[in-house]
Design a protein around this motif. Structure first.
Motif, mmCIF file in Angstrom:
data_model
loop_
_atom_site.group_PDB
_atom_site.id
_atom_site.type_symbol
_atom_site.label_atom_id
_atom_site.label_comp_id
_atom_site.label_asym_id
_atom_site.label_seq_id
_atom_site.Cartn_x
_atom_site.Cartn_y
_atom_site.Cartn_z
ATOM 1 N N ALA A 292 42.598 12.505 46.765
ATOM 2 C CA ALA A 292 41.518 11.815 46.059
ATOM 3 C C ALA A 292 42.121 11.208 44.801
ATOM 4 C CB ALA A 292 40.396 12.780 45.715
ATOM 5 N N ILE A 293 42.063 9.877 44.700
ATOM 6 C CA ILE A 293 42.668 9.178 43.569
ATOM 7 C C ILE A 293 41.547 8.667 42.675
ATOM 8 C CG2 ILE A 293 44.123 7.234 42.858
ATOM 9 C CD1 ILE A 293 44.402 8.536 46.411
ATOM 10 N N GLU A 294 41.538 9.104 41.419
ATOM 11 C CA GLU A 294 40.456 8.757 40.498
ATOM 12 C C GLU A 294 41.019 8.573 39.099
ATOM 13 O OE1 GLU A 294 37.472 7.674 38.511
ATOM 14 O OE2 GLU A 294 37.132 7.958 40.682
ATOM 15 N N LEU A 295 40.571 7.506 38.419
ATOM 16 C CA LEU A 295 41.086 7.165 37.098
ATOM 17 C C LEU A 295 40.488 8.024 35.993
ATOM 18 C CD1 LEU A 295 42.688 5.299 35.172
ATOM 19 C CD2 LEU A 295 40.744 3.703 35.273
ATOM 20 N N ARG A 296 39.182 8.288 36.061
ATOM 21 C CA ARG A 296 38.484 8.944 34.949
ATOM 22 C C ARG A 296 38.630 10.456 35.010
ATOM 23 N NH1 ARG A 296 32.636 6.273 33.967
ATOM 24 N NH2 ARG A 296 32.353 8.449 33.290
ATOM 25 N N TYR A 302 34.865 16.629 38.272
ATOM 26 C CA TYR A 302 33.843 16.756 39.315
ATOM 27 C C TYR A 302 34.490 17.010 40.678
ATOM 28 C CZ TYR A 302 30.276 14.661 36.203
ATOM 29 O OH TYR A 302 29.403 14.401 35.180
ATOM 30 N N ILE A 303 35.508 16.217 40.997
ATOM 31 C CA ILE A 303 36.169 16.354 42.304
ATOM 32 C C ILE A 303 36.726 17.762 42.472
ATOM 33 C CG2 ILE A 303 38.055 15.535 43.765
ATOM 34 C CD1 ILE A 303 37.779 12.807 42.324
ATOM 35 N N ARG A 304 37.375 18.270 41.421
ATOM 36 C CA ARG A 304 37.990 19.587 41.511
ATOM 37 C C ARG A 304 36.928 20.658 41.772
ATOM 38 N NH1 ARG A 304 41.054 18.981 37.526
ATOM 39 N NH2 ARG A 304 42.882 18.438 38.753
ATOM 40 N N ARG A 305 35.806 20.592 41.052
ATOM 41 C CA ARG A 305 34.755 21.598 41.255
ATOM 42 C C ARG A 305 34.073 21.418 42.609
ATOM 43 N NH1 ARG A 305 33.967 20.623 35.587
ATOM 44 N NH2 ARG A 305 32.213 19.211 35.965
ATOM 45 N N ASN A 306 33.893 20.179 43.036
ATOM 46 C CA ASN A 306 33.282 19.952 44.347
ATOM 47 C C ASN A 306 34.171 20.465 45.475
ATOM 48 O OD1 ASN A 306 30.893 18.730 43.454
ATOM 49 N ND2 ASN A 306 31.831 16.704 43.349
ATOM 50 N N ALA A 307 35.478 20.260 45.363
ATOM 51 C CA ALA A 307 36.394 20.747 46.395
ATOM 52 C C ALA A 307 36.290 22.261 46.527
ATOM 53 C CB ALA A 307 37.821 20.329 46.065
ATOM 54 N N THR A 308 36.193 22.946 45.400
ATOM 55 C CA THR A 308 36.013 24.402 45.429
ATOM 56 C C THR A 308 34.686 24.780 46.061
ATOM 57 O OG1 THR A 308 37.407 24.735 43.472
ATOM 58 C CG2 THR A 308 35.822 26.465 43.987
ATOM 59 N N ALA A 309 33.620 24.092 45.648
ATOM 60 C CA ALA A 309 32.278 24.445 46.119
ATOM 61 C C ALA A 309 32.102 24.210 47.610
ATOM 62 C CB ALA A 309 31.236 23.648 45.337
ATOM 63 N N PHE A 310 32.863 23.288 48.190
ATOM 64 C CA PHE A 310 32.751 23.021 49.616
ATOM 65 C C PHE A 310 33.826 23.731 50.438
ATOM 66 C CE2 PHE A 310 30.097 19.646 48.002
ATOM 67 C CZ PHE A 310 29.111 19.534 48.961
ATOM 68 N N GLY A 311 34.655 24.533 49.795
ATOM 69 C CA GLY A 311 35.632 25.330 50.534
ATOM 70 C C GLY A 311 36.821 24.557 51.026
ATOM 71 N N VAL A 312 37.200 23.468 50.312
ATOM 72 C CA VAL A 312 38.415 22.716 50.670
ATOM 73 C C VAL A 312 39.333 22.631 49.446
ATOM 74 C CG1 VAL A 312 37.466 21.425 52.607
ATOM 75 C CG2 VAL A 312 37.135 20.548 50.299
ATOM 76 N N PRO A 313 39.794 23.782 48.946
ATOM 77 C CA PRO A 313 40.639 23.778 47.747
ATOM 78 C C PRO A 313 41.970 23.090 47.941
ATOM 79 C CG PRO A 313 40.628 25.964 48.756
ATOM 80 C CD PRO A 313 39.587 25.154 49.462
ATOM 81 N N GLY A 314 42.332 22.773 49.191
ATOM 82 C CA GLY A 314 43.588 22.084 49.450
ATOM 83 C C GLY A 314 43.540 20.591 49.181
ATOM 84 N N LEU A 315 42.389 20.049 48.802
ATOM 85 C CA LEU A 315 42.293 18.628 48.476
ATOM 86 C C LEU A 315 43.215 18.318 47.300
ATOM 87 C CD1 LEU A 315 40.991 15.808 48.621
ATOM 88 C CD2 LEU A 315 39.137 16.690 47.189
ATOM 89 N N GLU A 316 44.092 17.337 47.475
ATOM 90 C CA GLU A 316 45.023 16.927 46.419
ATOM 91 C C GLU A 316 44.350 15.873 45.549
ATOM 92 O OE1 GLU A 316 48.072 18.049 45.875
ATOM 93 O OE2 GLU A 316 48.612 19.113 47.715
ATOM 94 N N ILE A 317 44.351 16.097 44.253
ATOM 95 C CA ILE A 317 43.656 15.201 43.328
ATOM 96 C C ILE A 317 44.689 14.507 42.441
ATOM 97 C CG2 ILE A 317 41.885 15.019 41.542
ATOM 98 C CD1 ILE A 317 40.766 17.706 42.630
ATOM 99 N N ILE A 318 44.634 13.183 42.427
ATOM 100 C CA ILE A 318 45.556 12.377 41.638
ATOM 101 C C ILE A 318 44.751 11.647 40.563
ATOM 102 C CG2 ILE A 318 47.294 10.553 41.653
ATOM 103 C CD1 ILE A 318 48.090 13.007 43.293
ATOM 104 N N GLU A 319 45.060 11.912 39.301
ATOM 105 C CA GLU A 319 44.396 11.206 38.216
ATOM 106 C C GLU A 319 45.249 9.991 37.843
ATOM 107 O OE1 GLU A 319 42.779 11.886 33.611
ATOM 108 O OE2 GLU A 319 43.379 13.607 34.846
ATOM 109 N N GLY A 340 37.317 0.304 42.736
ATOM 110 C CA GLY A 340 38.553 -0.342 42.308
ATOM 111 C C GLY A 340 39.121 -1.311 43.321
ATOM 112 N N ALA A 341 38.334 -1.674 44.353
ATOM 113 C CA ALA A 341 38.862 -2.586 45.369
ATOM 114 C C ALA A 341 39.186 -3.956 44.789
ATOM 115 C CB ALA A 341 37.871 -2.727 46.523
ATOM 116 N N GLY A 342 38.506 -4.319 43.692
ATOM 117 C CA GLY A 342 38.741 -5.616 43.087
ATOM 118 C C GLY A 342 39.955 -5.670 42.189
ATOM 119 N N ASP A 343 40.579 -4.513 41.906
ATOM 120 C CA ASP A 343 41.771 -4.507 41.059
ATOM 121 C C ASP A 343 42.942 -5.142 41.813
ATOM 122 O OD1 ASP A 343 40.228 -3.229 39.225
ATOM 123 O OD2 ASP A 343 41.163 -1.256 39.462
#
Length: 415
Positions: A292-296, A302-319, A340-343
């Motif tokens: 999951a690639i996110e700038l903010r 949010y992504i980190r807590r959601n990954a935990t709450a849904f039982g997929v802690p292996g989701l790799e998060i790139i800021e 960000g598709a327009g970037d």
């Protein structure tokens, strides 16, 4: 002729230098004659200290306990190539065991494996649970949150924990999520002289002095309002933490359908927002992977807590910002661009990086981004659809349809 060649004469040309022997809590008493011969005939025997102690009466060669970190032990095993080497494992070496790790490095024709009953098999035998109808999850060396997707009403779950505190931690999690009436059976040291079984509920869990070698059997009972993760794409937006930057439920279901996840594939979720698409991608199969690639930074949280709450802690998060943040990542099988598709360079970079046969899905809300994907569709083809959702809402004392912003979606498969 060596023992390995007698056991597998069809591969006699390839010398089987590595044996992997499963051993249970009953020690050498539970080993077959073949397993005993492999242990006693090895020049070097690797294993955990407990395994080496259990097999000590048979070991004639050098006994080598696993080093820390474990990865060094794999290197040491591989360095023995050509010598008769034995690795001791708990139960079935290929069920969350060392055999799965060694299989990535040693061809099957160079090994002989003699499994013993796994903790799951022994637990199922004690409880009378058919294994194909039971969810199996290993929490050994993994976050306990991995159990969350398996918490379905009426389900039976067998969970390997990592230590004596594991069952109590599981009980607290179930209580927190609204499954406090669930029955928990803690099975310790299965197959050995210290075997023990005790049953309680998540809410009333009070078992003390639990041994480190334990499996927890969960008979899932859900309270009204329990956090149950549905088994189809398009989970409720209310289950996610977000600030509005989320692919809405109906659009997300269509997006996952367009991404067409296949077992073991890797997804890039670019401009991930709340991470909902990447999370549901990973929920589709335990072998799925995603970045999951996110700038903010606030949305990364949010992504980190959601990954935990849904039982997929292996989701790799790139800021970071695409496309620069994408450069070091492994090539994906599918890419979703939700933000960000327009970037500059984001869509073209995704097209260039995507594996052959991979799928690219871009959702556009603004006219500017829509123009970009319409132009790509004209040049590259693919599928272009418009998604329009309206929800019933109050209009004074009555109700009417309130339309959401339409989404234009371009889905394309790379030749």
């Amino acid at each position: 002729m060596s023992l390995a060649d007698r056991i597998a004469p069809e591969t006699a040309a390839a010398r089987r230098w590595l044996s992997i022997v499963g051993i249970g809590e009953d020690g050498i008493e539970g080993l077959s004659p073949v397993a005993r011969t492999l242990v006693s005939g090895a020049e070097i025997v690797f294993g955990g200290k407990r395994h080496l102690a259990l097999a000590a009466p048979l070991i004639r060669g050098a006994a080598r306990p696993w080093p820390s970190p474990f990865e060094r032990g794999v290197e040491e095993v591989l360095a023995q190539r050509g010598r008769q080497t034995c690795v001791l494992a708990s139960g079935d070496p290929y069920l969350y065991g060392v055999g799965s790790v060694l299989a990535r490095h040693v061809p099957a024709e160079h090994t002989i494996v003699v499994p013993a009953p796994s903790a799951f098999s022994l637990a199922a035998a004690r409880l009378g649970w058919p294994l194909p109808e039971t969810a199996l999850v290993s929490l050994h060396g993994h976050a306990i949150d991995r159990v969350r997707p398996h918490l379905q009403p009426g389900a039976r779950v067998l969970a390997l924990t990592c230590d004596g505190a594991g069952p109590a931690t599981l009980a607290r999690l179930l209580t927190q999520l609204g499954f406090d009436a669930s029955r928990l059976t803690v099975l310790e040291s299965l197959g050995g002289p210290r075997e023990r079984m005790r049953t309680t509920t998540a809410a009333q869990f009070d078992l003390d002095s639990t041994g480190d070698l334990n499996t927890v059997a969960i008979e899932v009972i859900a309270n009204p309002g329990a956090r149950i993760i549905a088994r189809v794409p398009g989970l409720s937006d209310a289950l996610f933490e977000h600030d509005g930057a989320i692919t809405k439920r109906e659009v997300r279901a269509i997006t996952l359908s367009s991404l067409a996840p296949r077992r073991g594939e890797l997804l890039w979720d670019v401009g991930a927002g709340a991470g909902s698409v990447a999370i549901e991608w990973m929920l589709s199969d335990p072998m799925m992977r995603a970045f999951a690639i996110e700038l903010r930074a606030d949305r990364v949280a949010y992504i980190r807590r959601n990954a935990t709450a849904f039982g997929v802690p292996g989701l790799e998060i790139i800021e970071g910002r695409a496309p620069a943040a994408l450069e070091p990542l492994p090539a994906p099988d599918a890419i979703f661009i939700g933000g960000g598709a327009g970037d500059t360079g984001v869509i073209d970079g995704a097209i260039a990086t995507l594996r052959s046969g991979g799928r690219l899905v871009v959702n556009a809300v603004t006219l500017e981004t829509e123009g970009l994907i319409v132009a790509r569709h004209a040049r590259l083809s693919g599928e272009l659809i418009r998604i329009a959702i309206a929800r019933a809402d109050a209009l004074g004392s009555k109700h009417g349809w309130r339309p959401a912003l339409p989404v234009t979606q371009w889905a394309w498969m790379k030749p």
